[in-house]
Motif scaffolding. Sequence first.
Motif, PDB file in Angstrom:
ATOM      1  N   GLN A  20       1.234  -7.727  -0.712  1.00 11.99           N
ATOM      2  CA  GLN A  20       0.555  -6.716   0.104  1.00 11.99           C
ATOM      3  C   GLN A  20      -0.198  -5.722  -0.760  1.00 11.99           C
ATOM      4  O   GLN A  20      -1.352  -5.376  -0.477  1.00 11.99           O
ATOM      5  CB  GLN A  20       1.573  -5.966   0.971  1.00 11.99           C
ATOM      6  CG  GLN A  20       1.946  -6.653   2.258  1.00 11.99           C
ATOM      7  CD  GLN A  20       2.740  -5.720   3.142  1.00 11.99           C
ATOM      8  OE1 GLN A  20       3.881  -5.373   2.834  1.00 11.99           O
ATOM      9  NE2 GLN A  20       2.152  -5.301   4.231  1.00 11.99           N
ATOM     10  N   ARG A  21       0.475  -5.246  -1.797  1.00 17.51           N
ATOM     11  CA  ARG A  21      -0.099  -4.166  -2.606  1.00 17.51           C
ATOM     12  C   ARG A  21      -1.275  -4.624  -3.459  1.00 17.51           C
ATOM     13  O   ARG A  21      -2.293  -3.929  -3.545  1.00 17.51           O
ATOM     14  CB  ARG A  21       0.988  -3.577  -3.501  1.00 17.51           C
ATOM     15  CG  ARG A  21       0.506  -2.439  -4.382  1.00 17.51           C
ATOM     16  CD  ARG A  21       1.620  -1.895  -5.241  1.00 17.51           C
ATOM     17  NE  ARG A  21       1.148  -0.835  -6.118  1.00 17.51           N
ATOM     18  CZ  ARG A  21       1.897  -0.252  -7.057  1.00 17.51           C
ATOM     19  NH1 ARG A  21       3.158  -0.629  -7.228  1.00 17.51           N
ATOM     20  NH2 ARG A  21       1.403   0.695  -7.819  1.00 17.51           N
ATOM     21  N   ALA A  25      -3.938  -5.632   0.680  1.00 14.86           N
ATOM     22  CA  ALA A  25      -4.504  -4.300   0.900  1.00 14.86           C
ATOM     23  C   ALA A  25      -5.843  -4.123   0.184  1.00 14.86           C
ATOM     24  O   ALA A  25      -6.809  -3.640   0.804  1.00 14.86           O
ATOM     25  CB  ALA A  25      -3.512  -3.219   0.478  1.00 14.86           C
ATOM     26  N   ARG A  34     -12.331   2.131   3.288  1.00 22.20           N
ATOM     27  CA  ARG A  34     -11.226   3.054   3.465  1.00 22.20           C
ATOM     28  C   ARG A  34     -11.483   3.933   4.687  1.00 22.20           C
ATOM     29  O   ARG A  34     -12.565   3.910   5.256  1.00 22.20           O
ATOM     30  CB  ARG A  34     -11.039   3.904   2.209  1.00 22.20           C
ATOM     31  CG  ARG A  34     -10.717   3.070   0.971  1.00 22.20           C
ATOM     32  CD  ARG A  34     -10.709   3.917  -0.299  1.00 22.20           C
ATOM     33  NE  ARG A  34      -9.523   4.761  -0.376  1.00 22.20           N
ATOM     34  CZ  ARG A  34      -9.511   6.080  -0.249  1.00 22.20           C
ATOM     35  NH1 ARG A  34     -10.654   6.740  -0.044  1.00 22.20           N
ATOM     36  NH2 ARG A  34      -8.381   6.771  -0.340  1.00 22.20           N
ATOM     37  N   GLU A  42      -0.260   1.822  13.068  1.00 23.53           N
ATOM     38  CA  GLU A  42       0.186   0.518  12.600  1.00 23.53           C
ATOM     39  C   GLU A  42       1.131  -0.082  13.625  1.00 23.53           C
ATOM     40  O   GLU A  42       2.113   0.545  14.023  1.00 23.53           O
ATOM     41  CB  GLU A  42       0.904   0.607  11.257  1.00 23.53           C
ATOM     42  CG  GLU A  42       1.309  -0.774  10.739  1.00 23.53           C
ATOM     43  CD  GLU A  42       2.130  -0.750   9.469  1.00 23.53           C
ATOM     44  OE1 GLU A  42       2.324  -1.834   8.889  1.00 23.53           O
ATOM     45  OE2 GLU A  42       2.583   0.342   9.057  1.00 23.53           O
ATOM     46  N   GLY A  50       3.970  -1.003   4.551  1.00 23.15           N
ATOM     47  CA  GLY A  50       2.555  -1.067   4.905  1.00 23.15           C
ATOM     48  C   GLY A  50       2.015   0.284   5.326  1.00 23.15           C
ATOM     49  O   GLY A  50       0.870   0.636   5.021  1.00 23.15           O
ATOM     50  N   LEU A  53       0.987   2.166   2.363  1.00 22.95           N
ATOM     51  CA  LEU A  53      -0.296   1.687   1.842  1.00 22.95           C
ATOM     52  C   LEU A  53      -1.463   2.242   2.654  1.00 22.95           C
ATOM     53  O   LEU A  53      -2.516   2.566   2.100  1.00 22.95           O
ATOM     54  CB  LEU A  53      -0.331   0.161   1.860  1.00 22.95           C
ATOM     55  CG  LEU A  53       0.559  -0.561   0.844  1.00 22.95           C
ATOM     56  CD1 LEU A  53       0.513  -2.060   1.080  1.00 22.95           C
ATOM     57  CD2 LEU A  53       0.125  -0.235  -0.577  1.00 22.95           C
ATOM     58  N   ILE A  54      -1.292   2.339   3.959  1.00 22.02           N
ATOM     59  CA  ILE A  54      -2.355   2.885   4.810  1.00 22.02           C
ATOM     60  C   ILE A  54      -2.650   4.334   4.424  1.00 22.02           C
ATOM     61  O   ILE A  54      -3.808   4.766   4.393  1.00 22.02           O
ATOM     62  CB  ILE A  54      -1.964   2.769   6.293  1.00 22.02           C
ATOM     63  CG1 ILE A  54      -1.853   1.291   6.696  1.00 22.02           C
ATOM     64  CG2 ILE A  54      -2.992   3.478   7.191  1.00 22.02           C
ATOM     65  CD1 ILE A  54      -1.160   1.069   8.029  1.00 22.02           C
ATOM     66  N   ARG A  57      -3.501   3.902  -0.012  1.00 20.29           N
ATOM     67  CA  ARG A  57      -4.595   3.026  -0.426  1.00 20.29           C
ATOM     68  C   ARG A  57      -5.834   3.194   0.457  1.00 20.29           C
ATOM     69  O   ARG A  57      -6.966   3.161  -0.033  1.00 20.29           O
ATOM     70  CB  ARG A  57      -4.127   1.568  -0.390  1.00 20.29           C
ATOM     71  CG  ARG A  57      -5.166   0.544  -0.841  1.00 20.29           C
ATOM     72  CD  ARG A  57      -5.545   0.740  -2.303  1.00 20.29           C
ATOM     73  NE  ARG A  57      -4.429   0.527  -3.200  1.00 20.29           N
ATOM     74  CZ  ARG A  57      -4.157  -0.642  -3.788  1.00 20.29           C
ATOM     75  NH1 ARG A  57      -4.918  -1.675  -3.563  1.00 20.29           N
ATOM     76  NH2 ARG A  57      -3.134  -0.743  -4.603  1.00 20.29           N
ATOM     77  N   LEU A 114      -0.455  -5.934  10.381  1.00 18.87           N
ATOM     78  CA  LEU A 114      -0.200  -6.654   9.134  1.00 18.87           C
ATOM     79  C   LEU A 114       0.855  -7.722   9.379  1.00 18.87           C
ATOM     80  O   LEU A 114       2.057  -7.483   9.226  1.00 18.87           O
ATOM     81  CB  LEU A 114       0.216  -5.673   8.040  1.00 18.87           C
ATOM     82  CG  LEU A 114      -0.760  -4.508   7.813  1.00 18.87           C
ATOM     83  CD1 LEU A 114      -0.242  -3.551   6.751  1.00 18.87           C
ATOM     84  CD2 LEU A 114      -2.151  -5.017   7.447  1.00 18.87           C
ATOM     85  N   TYR A 141      -7.898  -3.719  11.272  1.00 22.02           N
ATOM     86  CA  TYR A 141      -7.570  -4.447  10.047  1.00 22.02           C
ATOM     87  C   TYR A 141      -6.419  -5.402  10.381  1.00 22.02           C
ATOM     88  O   TYR A 141      -5.361  -4.959  10.838  1.00 22.02           O
ATOM     89  CB  TYR A 141      -7.108  -3.480   8.956  1.00 22.02           C
ATOM     90  CG  TYR A 141      -8.153  -2.501   8.480  1.00 22.02           C
ATOM     91  CD1 TYR A 141      -8.799  -2.680   7.261  1.00 22.02           C
ATOM     92  CD2 TYR A 141      -8.479  -1.370   9.233  1.00 22.02           C
ATOM     93  CE1 TYR A 141      -9.740  -1.768   6.800  1.00 22.02           C
ATOM     94  CE2 TYR A 141      -9.426  -0.451   8.793  1.00 22.02           C
ATOM     95  CZ  TYR A 141     -10.053  -0.664   7.575  1.00 22.02           C
ATOM     96  OH  TYR A 141     -10.996   0.248   7.129  1.00 22.02           O
TER      97      TYR A 141
END
Length: 206
Positions: A20-21, A25, A34, A42, A50, A53-54, A57, A114, A141
Amino acid sequence: MLMDKVESALVNSGPRRALQRFYEAPLLARLGGRIPGGRAVEIGCGSGYGTRLILDRFGAAWVDAVDLDPRAVESARLRLAGYGDRVRIAVGSATDLRAALEAEDDGYDAVFGLAIIHHVEDWRAAIAEVARVLRPGGRFYFEEVTLTALNRPTYRRLFDHPREDRFTAGGFLVELPRHGLYRDERWRTRIGGDYVLGVAELRPAG
């Protein structure tokens, strides 16, 4: 439906989180950009990796998140406690964000799914709910496991998924524009036999 113990352990494993990372992502960020300062939701947040990360990232300012599993929601709350009121997590279904989060129409700049919609029995209703809560121009996404993968003997032996009305990559992508979610040269998609990953934008037909 809830993940079984085997899949839950896999999802929370180091290799899955590294995928994922370091791959998923960054690829989704390249495909859809972004969302600095944006509000995101989510669906199927699990233990909150996740969600983090949202925030970090993708640059979301606030994230609402839901999951059917109360234990996962509690884990996510502990993991994300340091973000304070930037995160709100609730037990709830991807098909009814109004009940879980009081999510209004056009309330979010982005929705992240995800690898969760293949767990939803009425997956079309989940996509309809994604479209309902996105503002015009908002982005969906997604990364998903397809019927091709779910029919493989290893998947069928190890994991528990809904058996009826599963989608192929093409079937998933065909459903998106039925709810106003479109892809173009900016909002692209990568497709594999087993997986589909990409970004779509909510906009009027035509």
